[in-house]
Enzyme design. Sequence first.
Site, PDB file in Angstrom:
ATOM      1  N   LYS A   1      -9.487   2.326  -1.492  1.00 30.51           N
ATOM      2  CA  LYS A   1      -9.658   1.762  -0.143  1.00 30.51           C
ATOM      3  C   LYS A   1     -10.978   2.199   0.505  1.00 30.51           C
ATOM      4  O   LYS A   1     -11.288   3.391   0.565  1.00 30.51           O
ATOM      5  CB  LYS A   1      -8.479   2.193   0.723  1.00 30.51           C
ATOM      6  CG  LYS A   1      -8.413   1.570   2.107  1.00 30.51           C
ATOM      7  CD  LYS A   1      -7.087   1.977   2.766  1.00 30.51           C
ATOM      8  CE  LYS A   1      -6.887   1.392   4.140  1.00 30.51           C
ATOM      9  NZ  LYS A   1      -5.563   1.779   4.698  1.00 30.51           N
TER      10      LYS A   1
ATOM     11  N   GLU B   1      -5.467   8.816   8.048  1.00 32.69           N
ATOM     12  CA  GLU B   1      -6.078   8.398   6.777  1.00 32.69           C
ATOM     13  C   GLU B   1      -7.475   8.981   6.605  1.00 32.69           C
ATOM     14  O   GLU B   1      -7.887   9.303   5.502  1.00 32.69           O
ATOM     15  CB  GLU B   1      -6.124   6.871   6.682  1.00 32.69           C
ATOM     16  CG  GLU B   1      -4.765   6.271   6.425  1.00 32.69           C
ATOM     17  CD  GLU B   1      -4.855   4.827   5.989  1.00 32.69           C
ATOM     18  OE1 GLU B   1      -5.502   4.536   4.989  1.00 32.69           O
ATOM     19  OE2 GLU B   1      -4.271   3.980   6.701  1.00 32.69           O
TER      20      GLU B   1
ATOM     21  N   CYS C   1      -4.761  -2.884   3.105  1.00 34.18           N
ATOM     22  CA  CYS C   1      -4.427  -2.785   4.528  1.00 34.18           C
ATOM     23  C   CYS C   1      -5.599  -3.026   5.481  1.00 34.18           C
ATOM     24  O   CYS C   1      -5.995  -4.148   5.705  1.00 34.18           O
ATOM     25  CB  CYS C   1      -3.737  -1.465   4.830  1.00 34.18           C
ATOM     26  SG  CYS C   1      -2.881  -1.557   6.417  1.00 34.18           S
TER      27      CYS C   1
ATOM     28  N   ASN D   1      -6.952   6.429  -1.410  1.00 37.90           N
ATOM     29  CA  ASN D   1      -5.870   5.473  -1.170  1.00 37.90           C
ATOM     30  C   ASN D   1      -6.151   4.312  -2.124  1.00 37.90           C
ATOM     31  O   ASN D   1      -7.086   3.547  -1.921  1.00 37.90           O
ATOM     32  CB  ASN D   1      -5.907   5.042   0.299  1.00 37.90           C
ATOM     33  CG  ASN D   1      -4.711   4.199   0.684  1.00 37.90           C
ATOM     34  OD1 ASN D   1      -4.021   3.653  -0.170  1.00 37.90           O
ATOM     35  ND2 ASN D   1      -4.470   4.078   1.981  1.00 37.90           N
TER      36      ASN D   1
ATOM     37  N   ASN E   1       0.493  -1.139   5.410  1.00 36.96           N
ATOM     38  CA  ASN E   1       1.447  -0.397   6.264  1.00 36.96           C
ATOM     39  C   ASN E   1       0.881  -0.517   7.671  1.00 36.96           C
ATOM     40  O   ASN E   1      -0.065   0.195   8.019  1.00 36.96           O
ATOM     41  CB  ASN E   1       1.477   1.097   5.918  1.00 36.96           C
ATOM     42  CG  ASN E   1       2.272   1.423   4.668  1.00 36.96           C
ATOM     43  OD1 ASN E   1       3.442   1.771   4.737  1.00 36.96           O
ATOM     44  ND2 ASN E   1       1.616   1.329   3.523  1.00 36.96           N
TER      45      ASN E   1
ATOM     46  N   GLU F   1       0.856  -1.195   0.000  1.00 35.77           N
ATOM     47  CA  GLU F   1       0.000   0.000   0.000  1.00 35.77           C
ATOM     48  C   GLU F   1       0.897   1.253   0.000  1.00 35.77           C
ATOM     49  O   GLU F   1       1.975   1.242   0.607  1.00 35.77           O
ATOM     50  CB  GLU F   1      -0.822  -0.021   1.304  1.00 35.77           C
ATOM     51  CG  GLU F   1      -1.682   1.195   1.560  1.00 35.77           C
ATOM     52  CD  GLU F   1      -2.195   1.264   3.006  1.00 35.77           C
ATOM     53  OE1 GLU F   1      -1.432   0.975   3.958  1.00 35.77           O
ATOM     54  OE2 GLU F   1      -3.384   1.594   3.177  1.00 35.77           O
TER      55      GLU F   1
END
Length: 303
Positions: free
Chosen positions: A126, A145, A171, A109, A196, A46
């Site tokens: 994401k 995020e 993730c 993302n 991550n 990612e």
Amino acid sequence: TRKLIVGAAQLGPIARSETRTQVVARLIELMREAKARGCDVVAYPELALTTFFPRWFFEDQAEIDQWFEREMPGPETRPLFDEAKKLGIGFYLGYAELVEQGGAPRHFNTAILVDKSGAIVGKYRKVHLPGHREHEPWRAFQHLEKRYFERGDLGFGAWRTMNGIMGMALCNDRRWPETYRVLGLQGVEMAFIGYNTPMHYPPVPEHDHLQGFHNHLVLQAGAYQNGMWIVGVAKAGKEEGCDLLGQSAIIAPTGEIVAMCSTVEDELVTAVCDLDRCRELKDNVFNFGLHREPETYRLIVDT
Ligand code: CDT
């Protein structure tokens, strides 16, 4: 049998000062190694082009936007696509995506799947964004995020490519059973999931020692319960003072780990993945048509 040789190309830390061009050179080196080991496809983590920037609080939008890609491929990433085409190898790559949609800037993302001709065949944005929206100075580092990205608007897709049905997630998505089930319901045979994952979880530090366990717990369960291969790929190691989990793994539809990284650096592990083995699960214990009882699960979507 449909045997695909797959590489999980784990990355060690990326420094805040490292340029896209420097990172792409690392990605290309791993891609060449993957090709030398016979891979059909190689998966990267990612946000694989920069350091994990949501660990810092930024207010200036221009400063935020510099972490994002406005085109893919762009000038710094094109060499990766050219190399993939030259070698005849597919890849999965995570990056921060900035697009104009309806006249407004949108931040996602994102992950893409590129086939052996160097063409983008699939895109995923994401869905499960972890962390928080505002600056929380009590944390050892931020996880912003929710501030920097919008929830993905493409859903969980499935793509017929490379002789199979492929899916993607990113993730935090891997902690949610719904992710795998929505992929599984579309017949996905292999899912790529970059991550991550900090070793320290500031709100519940009592779980810090469980990061590796939880990672494999969810990847293995997702693989088994949906009869699919899963390629989980970390950005690992001590990045700007923050320890990130490694243990990138290729997992069979039985839930067994068939390859795993043993460092927290740039490291490639590979496995021969027979996509026909998904049938062992999809035709039997997890034959959805025969055994699934969706009427009984309404609460899941109604709440
Ligand atoms: N990148 C990412 O989604 N990381 C989260 C960290 C834990 S929640 C702050 C993860 O699920 O691994």
